[in-house]
Design a protein around this motif. Structure first.
Motif, PDB file in Angstrom:
ATOM      1  N   GLU A   1      14.691  15.197  -4.969  1.00  0.00           N
ATOM      2  CA  GLU A   1      15.088  16.165  -3.937  1.00  0.00           C
ATOM      3  C   GLU A   1      15.944  15.489  -2.867  1.00  0.00           C
ATOM      4  O   GLU A   1      16.901  16.070  -2.342  1.00  0.00           O
ATOM      5  CB  GLU A   1      13.853  16.815  -3.303  1.00  0.00           C
ATOM      6  N   ASP A   2      15.608  14.206  -2.546  1.00  0.00           N
ATOM      7  CA  ASP A   2      16.414  13.470  -1.568  1.00  0.00           C
ATOM      8  C   ASP A   2      17.798  13.150  -2.147  1.00  0.00           C
ATOM      9  O   ASP A   2      18.819  13.276  -1.459  1.00  0.00           O
ATOM     10  CB  ASP A   2      15.715  12.175  -1.154  1.00  0.00           C
ATOM     11  N   LEU A   3      17.813  12.714  -3.398  1.00  0.00           N
ATOM     12  CA  LEU A   3      19.086  12.394  -4.045  1.00  0.00           C
ATOM     13  C   LEU A   3      19.994  13.623  -4.100  1.00  0.00           C
ATOM     14  O   LEU A   3      21.210  13.522  -3.872  1.00  0.00           O
ATOM     15  CB  LEU A   3      18.838  11.848  -5.451  1.00  0.00           C
ATOM     16  N   ASP A   4      19.389  14.785  -4.374  1.00  0.00           N
ATOM     17  CA  ASP A   4      20.172  16.027  -4.411  1.00  0.00           C
ATOM     18  C   ASP A   4      20.769  16.356  -3.042  1.00  0.00           C
ATOM     19  O   ASP A   4      21.925  16.776  -2.927  1.00  0.00           O
ATOM     20  CB  ASP A   4      19.298  17.187  -4.886  1.00  0.00           C
ATOM     21  N   VAL A   5      19.969  16.163  -1.986  1.00  0.00           N
ATOM     22  CA  VAL A   5      20.455  16.435  -0.619  1.00  0.00           C
ATOM     23  C   VAL A   5      21.630  15.532  -0.296  1.00  0.00           C
ATOM     24  O   VAL A   5      22.685  15.985   0.184  1.00  0.00           O
ATOM     25  CB  VAL A   5      19.317  16.238   0.418  1.00  0.00           C
ATOM     26  N   VAL A   6      21.466  14.236  -0.580  1.00  0.00           N
ATOM     27  CA  VAL A   6      22.532  13.271  -0.260  1.00  0.00           C
ATOM     28  C   VAL A   6      23.796  13.573  -1.062  1.00  0.00           C
ATOM     29  O   VAL A   6      24.916  13.541  -0.529  1.00  0.00           O
ATOM     30  CB  VAL A   6      22.040  11.825  -0.505  1.00  0.00           C
ATOM     31  N   GLN A   7      23.624  13.897  -2.347  1.00  0.00           N
ATOM     32  CA  GLN A   7      24.806  14.199  -3.167  1.00  0.00           C
ATOM     33  C   GLN A   7      25.549  15.426  -2.626  1.00  0.00           C
ATOM     34  O   GLN A   7      26.778  15.425  -2.527  1.00  0.00           O
ATOM     35  CB  GLN A   7      24.404  14.438  -4.619  1.00  0.00           C
ATOM     36  N   THR A   8      24.781  16.447  -2.260  1.00  0.00           N
ATOM     37  CA  THR A   8      25.405  17.664  -1.719  1.00  0.00           C
ATOM     38  C   THR A   8      26.172  17.354  -0.436  1.00  0.00           C
ATOM     39  O   THR A   8      27.308  17.810  -0.236  1.00  0.00           O
ATOM     40  CB  THR A   8      24.328  18.729  -1.439  1.00  0.00           C
ATOM     41  N   LEU A   9      25.544  16.563   0.441  1.00  0.00           N
ATOM     42  CA  LEU A   9      26.197  16.213   1.704  1.00  0.00           C
ATOM     43  C   LEU A   9      27.465  15.393   1.471  1.00  0.00           C
ATOM     44  O   LEU A   9      28.478  15.581   2.149  1.00  0.00           O
ATOM     45  CB  LEU A   9      25.226  15.449   2.610  1.00  0.00           C
ATOM     46  N   LEU A  10      27.411  14.473   0.501  1.00  0.00           N
ATOM     47  CA  LEU A  10      28.600  13.671   0.191  1.00  0.00           C
ATOM     48  C   LEU A  10      29.735  14.545  -0.332  1.00  0.00           C
ATOM     49  O   LEU A  10      30.902  14.362   0.025  1.00  0.00           O
ATOM     50  CB  LEU A  10      28.249  12.587  -0.827  1.00  0.00           C
ATOM     51  N   GLU A  11      29.383  15.502  -1.183  1.00  0.00           N
ATOM     52  CA  GLU A  11      30.409  16.391  -1.729  1.00  0.00           C
ATOM     53  C   GLU A  11      31.043  17.233  -0.610  1.00  0.00           C
ATOM     54  O   GLU A  11      32.263  17.413  -0.558  1.00  0.00           O
ATOM     55  CB  GLU A  11      29.800  17.291  -2.801  1.00  0.00           C
ATOM     56  N   GLU A  12      30.198  17.719   0.292  1.00  0.00           N
ATOM     57  CA  GLU A  12      30.718  18.505   1.419  1.00  0.00           C
ATOM     58  C   GLU A  12      31.587  17.632   2.324  1.00  0.00           C
ATOM     59  O   GLU A  12      32.666  18.052   2.781  1.00  0.00           O
ATOM     60  CB  GLU A  12      29.558  19.095   2.224  1.00  0.00           C
ATOM     61  N   PHE A  13      31.128  16.421   2.569  1.00  0.00           N
ATOM     62  CA  PHE A  13      31.859  15.488   3.435  1.00  0.00           C
ATOM     63  C   PHE A  13      33.246  15.219   2.859  1.00  0.00           C
ATOM     64  O   PHE A  13      34.261  15.229   3.568  1.00  0.00           O
ATOM     65  CB  PHE A  13      31.047  14.192   3.578  1.00  0.00           C
ATOM     66  N   TYR A  14      33.278  14.999   1.555  1.00  0.00           N
ATOM     67  CA  TYR A  14      34.567  14.736   0.874  1.00  0.00           C
ATOM     68  C   TYR A  14      35.477  15.969   0.947  1.00  0.00           C
ATOM     69  O   TYR A  14      36.668  15.867   1.241  1.00  0.00           O
ATOM     70  CB  TYR A  14      34.319  14.330  -0.576  1.00  0.00           C
ATOM     71  N   GLU A  15      34.862  17.122   0.728  1.00  0.00           N
ATOM     72  CA  GLU A  15      35.644  18.366   0.736  1.00  0.00           C
ATOM     73  C   GLU A  15      36.266  18.637   2.105  1.00  0.00           C
ATOM     74  O   GLU A  15      37.429  19.014   2.216  1.00  0.00           O
ATOM     75  CB  GLU A  15      34.728  19.530   0.334  1.00  0.00           C
ATOM     76  N   TYR A  16      35.463  18.446   3.171  1.00  0.00           N
ATOM     77  CA  TYR A  16      35.942  18.800   4.518  1.00  0.00           C
ATOM     78  C   TYR A  16      36.830  17.736   5.162  1.00  0.00           C
ATOM     79  O   TYR A  16      37.728  18.063   5.924  1.00  0.00           O
ATOM     80  CB  TYR A  16      34.754  19.070   5.440  1.00  0.00           C
ATOM     81  N   THR A  17      36.547  16.446   4.854  1.00  0.00           N
ATOM     82  CA  THR A  17      37.240  15.381   5.596  1.00  0.00           C
ATOM     83  C   THR A  17      38.209  14.578   4.736  1.00  0.00           C
ATOM     84  O   THR A  17      38.926  13.725   5.251  1.00  0.00           O
ATOM     85  CB  THR A  17      36.229  14.391   6.206  1.00  0.00           C
TER      86      THR A  17
END
Length: 929
Positions: free
Chosen positions: A912-928
């Motif tokens: 569940e933690d790995l999923d959260v981090v992966q999602t955040l990384l994908e969003e971070f890449y998408e936005y920035t």
């Protein structure tokens, strides 16, 4: 803490020498009895200890104290000149023939005499005394030069209690020493913390005290450099008291063998006087409930007697006319009531029933109630029943502890910045974990059962400039509201108030030392703060001298209970008046002083559902009391010949020192400083508080363009808008006013799910970029931003990344300033670069991604998610009681930088933690990118 200094002849200070490290280091300042004996007899490296007997012969009579102090000082100087390293100032020799000098007087006199004779750096001073027993006693001794203290009577008493089986008989002497030392160490550390001092070496001899009631001769001899603004008792008075106390101790009166409870903390018959005594409480409750027409007169009489016994204002009286003006020509009570407010008592410290009853009462009479730093449930300010309006007009913004939202700020008449609390300066509120119920935790965006403390340095305010920025932010977040700053009554508060007025605050509260102590530790109840009479007088005078008085409204706060109190506060310079304890008494409070234990028997200061059912207070009780008090004020106004309340303010000529004062010590006070008329010092100045508006230049804000372009969103005719702008660092609190308009229409929910505002920016943003950003707004900045990005984020989304053409590596450079996402309650933030210090302090619900952070990251975080893709500074997660932080530990140094007191460090393994981090990384890449 270093105790000793080099021995022998003074070495050349320019040449390193072993003599410079000739020290004895103590882990803490309290010495046990064996430790002291060892130091008295030491011959280590040729050290010499001299014991200074701080007692004098009874034959010296009632005037022997000054001579005895002089003799001790001379002995101390002689010992220092003779090459002694340790002085033990002791009252052990006290007996039927020897009178003890107060250990503080003896220490202070010796310390300053040695400074004057250039001998102080040669010796360490140890105080051996029976007097010192409480934390404050130790603090004062340390503050006036003690290097170590042996409170021998406290230890001997503990031994006696153990021997009588009152304490556990298996305790050893060392157990007792350790426990007492630990408790004193904790208490002293708390006092140092609230003063912003981090080492005992810095606190020692710092003299961070003000004397109340000591004459110049005492100050000059024992406490040189300490402020004592109103004079008071002399050495002669103190000498007579020592003699009388000694005579009483060794008299044959049988009663002298009984140690009576002096009633320092709770009222006790025959003990120290308290403002809230049982008679006054009973009379006030009888008057408030309307059971007796004459009850208020009885209350006024008993309360005035207490005020005269306990307060500075009680030593004053009104200058009355021989023929009063007709009472019907005096301003009506309904107008006077508009100047009244209830104090900042938080939901949490008191029950929901008590909190809402106060709000209903104040709304009915046109006054104002205060949320306190505990905040307020949204349903209270969104659903305003005309008859039972539970909204508190004053919303306190303490330190983001309860999660300040855009909607909370928008629905206020006053926004009060809590810089400090008068009754316990520097401490702020403290709510034990067992009082943090689910409702309270939800309101404060925290975790049920976790204690809540406002630490001394409020993390968004480190200078007067920071305060001015917060004032501006709040004005932008609610242009209708008056911005208030709560200050402590202390010497110099007038200068601070002037800075606050120049920082464009519109309202200043001067909080006195009384009141506000329901849930305090004992170190905060006594010997902390000063009377509001001193602070209000100084504030009014300094503001008038600087022609700032017309810009701000001044409120006095702290155990104001009678019409006489209101009159004195107004005549000294206050426009408005805060009431806390008295309204609670009107609602049924019996002053049991069990607030912190959650066991209030009348359902006021408790969260226990069973006890809360016992609450019997009604809004009418508070209304009755305040109306009677306002009528008393009108009568006083008639007596002094003033028809309009505004004409009272600053009229110190209508006050005089009380005649026929039966307290001999009170007759020694010099109240001329507070009775100076400010208009005599600078004639012709406008002193009508708030008559000159502070200029915030709201009309020049970039937000005005935003609001204009979003008009379709605000009136519901448009669902989506894209805005492109350029921003510069003069544009502060960008989007805060837009968020205000959204909050006024949609509340904390922000824009509906099918409605959105996208703002694309380039440039360098000013301070408080995206502060209190509402849900439905996305702000993307190609550039960088100053301090306070996303302060109080309320559901919006902030994206910041470097200019696309920039050559530098983002993960090695700072892109946003200090205190970003401070007190954020919800929303998301993505920063491609490093954040400076205090990132996500008090985050209570937002999600943030950053490429690195400075010191104190995630401090006091209560909820939310933070992903740090790089190095952090030290003290990460201090006081973090909720939420989760994922930290990429690049170089393995994170475990040393993380504060482990309240958090656990775990490897990133759970799916569940790995999923959260992966999602955040994908969003971070998408936005920035």
């Amino acid at each position: 803490m270093s105790l000793l200094c080099p021995i022998g002849p003074a070495p050349n200070i320019l040449e390193p020498s072993s003599s410079f490290v000739h020290r004895l280091f103590l882990p803490q300042p309290i010495l046990s009895l064996p430790d002291l004996e060892a130091l008295k007899k030491t011959n280590h490296r040729g050290w010499k200890t001299v014991v200074l007997d701080c007692t004098y012969d009874v034959s010296a009579g009632p005037c022997g104290l000054p001579g005895a102090l002089t003799a001790v000082c001379q002995q101390a100087e002689a010992a220092a000149r003779a090459g002694c390293q340790l002085l033990v100032v002791t009252d052990r020799a006290a007996s039927s023939q020897r009178l003890p000098i107060s250990s503080l007087l003896a220490l202070g006199a010796v310390h300053h005499h040695l400074i004057e004779t250039r001998q102080r750096m040669k010796v360490g001073i140890i105080v051996e005394t029976a007097e010192a027993r409480e934390v404050h006693h130790m603090c004062v001794l340390l503050g006036y030069g003690a290097d170590a203290i042996c409170p021998y009577l406290a230890f001997e008493l503990a031994f006696a209690l153990r021997n009588d089986n009152i304490l556990d008989p298996t305790l050893t002497d060392q157990d007792i020493y350790n426990a007492y030392q630990k408790s004193i160490e904790t208490g002293v550390a708390k006092v140092m913390a609230k003063m912003g001092i981090s080492t005992l070496q810095s606190y020692k001899s710092a003299q961070i005290f003000e004397a109340v009631g000591l004459n110049e001769d005492v100050i000059d001899l024992c406490f040189k450099g300490t402020q004592s603004r109103i004079g008071g008792v002399t050495l002669e008075t103190l000498s007579k008291e020592v003699f009388e106390r000694h005579a009483l101790t060794y008299s044959d009166i049988r009663d002298s063998l009984v140690l009576r409870n002096p009633g320092f903390y709770h009222w006790r018959a025959g003990g120290e006087k308290h403002i809230n005594d049982p008679m006054s409480i009973a009379n006030l409750q009888e008057a408030a409930t309307g059971k007796s027409a004459s009850a208020y007169d009885k209350y006024r009489e008993s309360a005035l007697e207490s005020v005269r016994a306990c307060t500075l204002r009680g030593q004053l009286e009104l200058v009355k006319l021989d023929e009063p003006v007709p009472i019907d020509e005096v301003e009506p009570a309904t107008e006077i009531l508009k100047r009244f407010a209830t104090g900042a008592m938080s939901f949490g410290s008191i029950s929901l029933e008590a909190h809402t009853t106060l709000a209903i009462a104040m709304n009915r009479i046109g006054g104002k109630s205060n949320t306190g730093e505990g905040g307020e449930n949204a349903e209270r300010y969104l659903n305003q029943d005309p008859e039972f309006n539970k909204r508190s007009a004053i919303k306190q913004v303490a330190s983001g502890r309860f999660g300040v939202t855009a909607s909370y700020l928008a629905h206020a008449d006053d926004l009060q910045i809590k810089m400090a609390q008068g009754a316990k300066p520097g401490e702020g509120g403290e709510l034990p974990g067992y009082k943090v119920t689910e409702d309270i935790a939800r309101t404060r965006c925290s975790v049920p059962g976790v204690g809540l403390i406002s630490p001394p340095p409020h993390h968004d305010i480190y200078s007067i400039e920071d305060l001015a920025e917060l004032v501006y932010d709040l004005k932008c977040a609610n242009p209708r509201a008056r911005v208030s700053v709560k200050l402590v009554s202390e010497v110099g508060v007038g200068v601070v108030a002037s800075g606050v007025a120049k920082g464009k605050a519109e309202h200043i509260v001067i909080s006195g030392h009384d009141g506000g102590t329901g849930a305090s530790s004992w170190t905060g109840i006594k010997s902390a703060g000063l009377p509001w009479e001193l602070g209000v007088a100084e504030t009014h005078q300094v503001l008038v001298l600087n022609d700032l008085r017309s810009r701000v409204v001044v409120q006095a706060d702290g155990q104001i209970r009678t019409g006489f109190d209101v009159m004195v506060a107004a005549l000294l310079g206050a426009d408005e008046f805060g009431f806390s304890t008295a309204p609670l008494i009107a609602l049924g409070c019996t002053m049991m002083r069990k607030c912190h234990l959650n066991t209030c028997p009348v359902g006021i200061a408790t969260q226990d559902p069973v006890l809360r059912k016992k609450f019997a207070g009604k809004p009418e009780h508070v209304i009755n009391y305040l109306f009677m008090l306002a009528e008393e004020v009108r009568q006083h106004m008639a007596d002094v010949g003033v028809r309009k309340f505004q004409d009272l303010i600053g009229r110190t000529d209508l006050l005089k020192v009380r005649e026929n004062n039966d307290n001999p010590k009170a007759r020694l006070l010099n109240l001329s400083l507070i009775l100076k008329n400010a208009l005599h010092m600078r004639p012709g100045v406008n002193i009508v508080g708030g008559s000159k508006a502070q200029d915030f230049q709201i009309e020049k804000r970039l937000d005005n363009q935003l609001i204009e372009q979003c008009s379709g969103i605000l009136d519901g005719t448009q669902k989506h808008v894209d805005i492109t702008m350029r921003i510069c660092n003069e544009d502060r609190a960008f989007t805060s006013t837009l968020s205000y308009h959204i909050a006024m229409k949609y509340g904390d929910q922000g824009l509906p799910d099918d409605t959105s505002i996208n703002i694309n920016l380039t440039g360098s943003a000013g301070q408080s970029f995206g502060a209190f950003l509402s849900k439905g707004i996305t702000v993307t900045l190609e550039g960088d931003a100053n301090d306070y990005v996303g302060k109080g984020l309320s559901g919006g989304k902030i994206v910041i990344y470097p200019p696309k053409a920039s050559p530098f590596a983002s993960h090695l450079n700072v892109i946003v300033g200090n205190v970003c996402l401070y007190g954020a309650t919800s929303g998301r933030a993505y920063f491609r670069g490093i954040a400076s210090e205090r990132f996500c302090v008090r985050n209570s619900g937002c999600t943030a991604v950053v490429e690195g952070a400075g010191d104190h990251g995630c401090e006091y975080m209560t909820a939310g998610t933070v992903l740090v893709l790089g190095l952090t500074g030290r003290n990460f997660a201090a006081g973090m009681s909720g939420g989760i932080a994922y930290v990429y530990d690049i170089d393995g140094s994170f475990s040393l930088k993380c504060n482990p007191e309240m958090v656990e460090q775990l490897p990133l393994e759970l799916k569940e933690d790995l999923d959260v981090v992966q999602t955040l990384l994908e969003e971070f890449y998408e936005y920035t990118g």
